[in-house]
Design a protein around this motif. Structure first.
Motif, short mmCIF file in Angstrom:
data_model
loop_
_atom_site.label_atom_id
_atom_site.label_comp_id
_atom_site.label_asym_id
_atom_site.label_seq_id
_atom_site.Cartn_x
_atom_site.Cartn_y
_atom_site.Cartn_z
N ARG A 183 2.37 1.64 -3.53
CA ARG A 183 1.37 2.16 -4.49
C ARG A 183 1.19 3.67 -4.30
NH1 ARG A 183 -1.73 -2.25 -2.58
NH2 ARG A 183 -1.65 -4.04 -3.96
N ALA A 184 1.15 4.08 -3.04
CA ALA A 184 0.96 5.51 -2.76
C ALA A 184 2.15 6.32 -3.24
CB ALA A 184 0.73 5.71 -1.26
N PHE A 185 3.36 5.82 -2.98
CA PHE A 185 4.58 6.54 -3.35
C PHE A 185 4.65 6.74 -4.86
CE2 PHE A 185 9.23 6.82 -4.18
CZ PHE A 185 9.58 7.81 -3.28
N ASP A 232 2.01 6.37 -6.87
CA ASP A 232 0.69 6.77 -7.37
C ASP A 232 0.23 5.87 -8.51
OD1 ASP A 232 -1.64 8.24 -7.55
OD2 ASP A 232 -0.79 9.74 -8.91
N ALA A 270 0.84 -1.21 0.00
CA ALA A 270 0.00 0.00 0.00
C ALA A 270 0.88 1.26 0.00
CB ALA A 270 -0.92 0.00 1.21
N GLU A 271 1.97 1.22 0.76
CA GLU A 271 2.90 2.37 0.79
C GLU A 271 3.55 2.55 -0.59
OE1 GLU A 271 5.91 2.36 3.81
OE2 GLU A 271 4.52 1.63 5.34
N ARG A 323 12.61 3.89 -0.90
CA ARG A 323 11.91 5.16 -0.65
C ARG A 323 12.91 6.24 -0.24
NH1 ARG A 323 7.94 4.22 3.85
NH2 ARG A 323 9.92 4.10 4.94
#
Lengths: 181, 84
Positions: free
Chosen positions: A48-50, A52, A45-46, A78
């Protein structure tokens, strides 16, 4: 970029980029868990968010069977791709150049899409590709003729300490005093 | 040690020697002798002209600054394990 900090950043970025590429480009599909654990899903989930995006890049899916390892690999990724002395946009360009140079299918496509997502235009992409291609030429000419470095004194030496450390002269003096008979 | 004898700048024709001066301006550095790569590329001026123009075009500031491009060049050189 006269000091060493951005160059350290670039080198660490290239290392992590290559680490992702070698796994993503290898025939390791069978390692991807069909049903990732809840811990792995949280990391996904992290990711995918990073980026986008709806999917998780191959390099991370391949190591998801060990969620702890995945979390650390993601943490390193990251860290090196986040804005710092170098912008994320520039870092993606460096990762793209490194991926093209190492013929990484995954890395080339992934970092090209990231560059575009971060606003790099077609001209900007072509500029990075041109530099990559030209220096892929120069490096092989230099290696073939075994040329020795002769441009190292263009830039001044950065005498600043490592982050959080002390100045080299102080430490050197301490080291010398400890070695004295 | 290079596998060929790198010629001194004085051994090149005069028009090429002028190009060596241009290289100093490009790098903003007063080299005692032209860089080895400049002397190698000058061996075949016809190739050197095309290659040099392509390199200059690629390195000229555009969407990226010259400094950003120099770092791309350094990354490519590093990945290629090229000490030069």
């Amino acid at each position: 970029m006269a000091d060493d900090a951005p160059w350290y950043e670039a080198a660490l970025l290239v290392g992590v980029t290559n680490a992702l590429n070698v796994v993503a480009d290898s025939p390791l599909e069978s390692l991807e868990p069909a049903c990732p654990s809840a811990e792995a899903d949280a990391v996904f989930a992290e990711i995918r968010a990073f980026y986008d995006r709806a999917d998780v890049p191959t390099a991370f899916r391949r190591v998801a069977a060990d969620p702890g390892y995945l979390a650390d690999l993601w943490g390193a990724t990251r860290r090196v791709f986040t804005d710092n002395r170098l912008t994320r946009r520039h870092k993606e360009a460096l990762a793209f150049a490194a991926s093209v140079t190492t013929r990484s299918s995954f890395g080339t496509a992934f970092h090209l899409s990231e560059m575009r997502r971060l606003g790099v235009g077609e001209r900007g992409v072509m500029e990075v590709l041109g530099v990559t291609q030209m220096f892929s030429s120069y490096t092989k000419i230099a290696d073939t003729l075994q040329l020795e470095p002769d441009m190292g004194d263009i830039a001044a030496v950065d005498h600043s300490p490592a982050p959080g450390g002390s100045k080299p002269s102080t430490r050197s003096a301490e080291a010398r005093s400890l070695q004295a008979p | 040690m290079p596998t060929v004898r790198l010629r001194d700048a004085s051994e090149y024709p005069e028009p090429i020697q002028k190009l060596f001066e241009v290289a100093k301006a490009w790098f903003k550095h007063d080299f005692a002798d032209p860089p080895a790569m400049s002397r190698v590329m000058a061996w075949d001026p016809e190739l050197g002209a095309f290659h040099g123009r392509a390199m200059k075009r690629a390195m000229t500031p555009g969407e990226w600054t010259r400094a950003e491009k120099e770092m791309v060049a350094a990354v490519v050189s590093g990945v290629n394990a090229c000490a030069y």
